[in-house]
Design an enzyme around this catalytic site. Structure first.
Site, PDB file in Angstrom:
ATOM      1  CB  SER A 406      -0.847   0.050   1.269  1.00  0.00           C
ATOM      2  OG  SER A 406      -1.552  -1.130   1.430  1.00  0.00           O
ATOM      3  CG  HIS A 427      -2.681  -0.440  -3.373  1.00  0.00           C
ATOM      4  ND1 HIS A 427      -3.028   0.877  -3.156  1.00  0.00           N
ATOM      5  CD2 HIS A 427      -2.913  -1.094  -2.199  1.00  0.00           C
ATOM      6  CE1 HIS A 427      -3.423   1.009  -1.889  1.00  0.00           C
ATOM      7  NE2 HIS A 427      -3.373  -0.169  -1.310  1.00  0.00           N
ATOM      8  CD  GLU A 439      -3.766   3.703  -5.639  1.00  0.00           C
ATOM      9  OE1 GLU A 439      -3.916   4.944  -5.604  1.00  0.00           O
ATOM     10  OE2 GLU A 439      -3.088   3.083  -4.793  1.00  0.00           O
ATOM     11  CG  ASN A 477      -3.462   4.407   0.956  1.00  0.00           C
ATOM     12  OD1 ASN A 477      -4.671   4.588   1.090  1.00  0.00           O
ATOM     13  ND2 ASN A 477      -2.914   3.206   1.004  1.00  0.00           N
TER      14      ASN A 477
END
Ligand code: T1G
Length: 697
Positions: A406, A427, A439, A477
């Protein structure tokens, strides 16, 4: 250029064939073609009936969405529908594929409707921030009754042919090609002496308590307007003569056409389809994927394996011990259990997936034949490098090696192998078999065909795949960290986490940032704070009150206590008074005197932080286009779809005002609020994020 609507005569039947691939969208030429076709049939001696059907993969899939927001041109679709119904000839629609929106409205204005068994139909306009605008809200309730019509219109769901027949929406279902079943049906009707049958002439449907239905719908759609407008339009069908009902529908439709929500939802519609298309991958063939492996059978690994199994891929799952491997199988069985219970998956299929398609192992040598590996082990660089060293040793040449990290540096992981060109990040988001976002991290050395293979896998798994460059937290993120920090700053300065959560759910998010933190687990944020502490800039404001709760073992939902306290069996929690005390203590310690925040200011600061960081992510090329960020936030972070995504929202708000906000916040905290160069450039040039989307093609 072939005609949009082709005219053909067969005996006493005139045939209008729609030919506007890919989905026979009802653009201007199609509307003109239908009106001209009906008139021609009426003037064609000996013609007794008209058959309308679609060439290619579907009957009309609706109005041409690309025309929305432009000046409407005649003939307008409601007039086309009324013209079809008014014809003295009997008009029959034969449907296949997806008869949606204006397409179903054309069918409802026909006198008879037949469909192939696989046909699906519906009025999905609410998903575009609209309501049916071509008489659908007036004709459908006359066939189905009010409750069912409201359910169909406010849900926007697709209905199968069988259900449509049981609801009275269509008259007949038959196997075969639409043209053939249509012609046969017309012949039957003519032979039986059937006459024209106008839905608009059916009696007005029985009313219900529309105010109650309106309020309930508005509440359920968390601020999205279109479903509730649908209720008012159906109300008009009960209370007004048909023509006046159609006028009221049009008024409501045009009101919605002028809303930001309509722009947001249409942006989402087209972006969802554009985000997986990268011009740089035109002509690049992905590598074949016939079998994959997953390293690590924890929550993420098991979710990824489940998603792959459901996509029809055999999976080899590697764990450290046989017990851990069996535990992973149990998790996968748990993931599939819901579909089994709901009858979406047969017991036979369930067994085939969990017993045959899934293979468990503790030996890397069993991975030598797979085409792609996804590593989902503990989020620590040393552990990742050990795994990739093993993969480098055993995997066949050309196998794609992916990490589900991540945050960690995919370039560094790739560099730990002898084949960095075969490495990329994939991801997934938890739960990986449910969340649509993927992702795809394009590392420095990732080969184009390896990137293309990632997108091919994403498509096969039914994911919304978004290309991301390498940085801490990639697209989603990284931006999350920034707006979450803005929220934490507001807490230190006087706002309560619960007020912030409420303001964001009123804004349309499914959950506020603190409820999300409890769901994800407070230990993740705690680990990140600890990981970054050694290199943290002293000017950074990072509250420590939550560390105390974590030190006491409170990690949110999974421990029953975090920002909220969760009673057993209840998903929603109640505010945890300990948190408020910890916050007040920290403010005192830091010498901060709390002030009031309005909900509006909370939203402005939260969104300004999100937009500013997103502009940096686009400016640095971590995200290729602004729409990529919007799709990441819609499909991975619960951003309200009717706002289109943070950068679409920013455009609709006006970038100059947002930049002014950021500059005013920077006067309080210059370190945190550094305006993104791209945002300053767009404002200086009078441009928008959408201009960048268009330029990126
Ligand atoms: N208008 C314009 N383009 C459309 C379109 C439409 N209605 N539907 C699809 N496309 C394009 C799409 O962008 C893509 O383009 C290509 O067709 C293939 O689509 C007055 C107001 C029909 C179920 O909401 O749900 O009628 O990316 O990739 O997965 O009441 O498309 O290749 O350049 O999605 O097989 C109501 C919207 C309109 C249906 C097919 N209708 N479309 O799915 O292919 S509002 C809808 C869909 C209306 C009236 C009102 C799906 C599909 P490109 P695709 P697919």
């Amino acid at each position: 250029m072939p005609e949009a609507i082709a005219y053909e005569r067969q005996g006493d039947i005139a045939i209008l064939k729609a030919q506007n691939p890919p989905v026979n969208a009802l653009g201007l030429d199609m509307r003109k073609g239908l009106v001209d076709g009906i008139a021609r049939a009426e003037a064609d001696d000996g013609v007794k009936a008209v058959l309308i059907y679609g060439d290619g993969r579907t009957y009309f899939a609706g109005a041409d969405i690309r025309e929305f927001g432009k000046t409407p041109q005649e003939p307008y679709l409601p007039d086309v529908c009324n013209r079809i119904e008014a014809s003295p000839l009997i008009v029959v629609s034969a449907m296949h594929g997806t008869a949606l929106g204006g397409g179903l409205e054309i069918a409802l204005s026909s006198h008879y409707r037949i469909a192939v068994p696989s046909a699906r139909m519906g009025l999905p306009e609410v998903h575009l921030g609209l309501i049916p605008g071509a008489t659908g809200t007036q004709r459908l309730p006359r066939l189905t009754g009010v409750e069912k019509a409201i359910e169909v219109i406010t849900s926007g769901r697709q209905i199968g042919a069988k259900e449509a027949q049981s609801l009275g929406i269509i008259d007949r279902v038959a196997e075969g090609e639409p043209r053939e079943i249509g012609l046969a049906y017309v012949k039957d009707l003519l032979d039986s002496g059937a006459g024209r049958r106008a839905v608009s002439e059916l009696p007005a449907p029985q009313p219900i308590d529309f105010d109650a239905a309106y309020e309930a719908t508005l509440k359920k759609s968390r601020g999205q307007l279109s479903p509730a407008y649908g209720v008012r339009a159906v109300q008009a069908a009960c209370e007004l003569p048909f023509a006046e009902g159609v006028a009221e529908e049009r008024r409501l439709f045009m009101e919605l056409m002028g809303t930001d929500q309509r722009q947001g939802m249409i942006h989402a519609f087209f972006s969802e389809r554009a985000v997986g298309k990268l011009p740089e991958l035109d002509g690049v063939d992905p590598r074949p994927i016939n079998a994959i492996a997953v390293i690590g059978g924890g929550t993420m690994g098991a979710g990824i394996a489940t998603s792959a199994l459901l996509a029809g891929l055999p999976v080899v799952l590697l764990e450290m011990t046989p017990e851990a491997a069996e535990a992973a199988r149990k998790r996968i069985e748990g993931n599939l259990g819901g579909a089994l219970k709901r009858g979406k998956l047969s017991q036979e299929k369930f067994d085939a997936l969990t017993q045959t398609a899934l293979t468990l192992t503790t030996s890397y040598d069993d991975l030598k034949d797979v085409d792609l590996v996804i590593e989902a082990v503990f989020e620590e660089m040393g552990v990742k490098k050990k795994v990739f060293a093993e993969l480098d040793r055993v995997c066949k040449p050309g196998a794609v090696l992916a990490s589900n990290t991540s945050y960690l540096d995919v370039d560094e992981i790739a560099a730990s192998t002898t084949r960095p060109g075969d490495v990329l990040g994939l991801h997934f988001f938890s739960p990986a078999h449910v969340m649509k976002l993927l992702e795809i991290v394009d590392a420095d050395k990732t080969a184009p065909e390896v990137l293309a293979t990632g997108f091919a896998l994403g498509k096969r798994m039914g994911k919304i795949s978004v290309r991301a460059g390498v940085c801490d937290g990639f697209i989603g993120n990284r931006i999350l960290k920034t707006y979450r920090t803005a929220a934490d700053h507001m807490v230190l300065d006087g706002a309560s986490p619960y007020q912030i959560d409420k303001a964001l759910t009123d804004f349309g998010f499914a959950m506020g940032p603190y409820a999300v933190a409890d769901l994800a687990g407070l230990d993740i944020g705690w680990a990140t704070r600890k990981r970054l502490a050694p290199t943290r800039d002293p000017r950074e404001r990072v509250p420590s009150y939550m560390d105390k709760l974590c030190e006491d073992g409170h990690f949110g939902q999974k421990t029953g206590k975090g920002y909220y306290i969760y009673e057993a069996g209840k998903r929603a929690g109640v505010p945890n008074p300990e948190v408020t005390k910890l916050i007040e203590a920290e403010r005192t310690e830091l010498g901060l005197s709390p002030r009031d925040f309005t909900d509006e200011e909370i939203i402005r600061r939260y969104m300004a932080a999100m937009v500013n960081e997103a502009a940096k992510v686009v400016g640095e090329g971590i995200a290729r286009r602004p729409l990529d960020v919007d799709m990441v936030k819609l499909f991975g972070y619960g951003f309200p779809r009717y706002r289109g995504g943070p950068l679409k929202w920013a455009d609709l708000q006006g970038l100059p005002a947002l930049l002014d906000d950021i500059k005013s916040y920077a006067r309080e905290d210059e370190y945190f609020w550094q305006p993104a160069p791209l945002l300053e450039q767009l404002v200086a040039e009078g441009k928008t994020f959408d201009d960048l989307n268009k330029a990126a093609g």
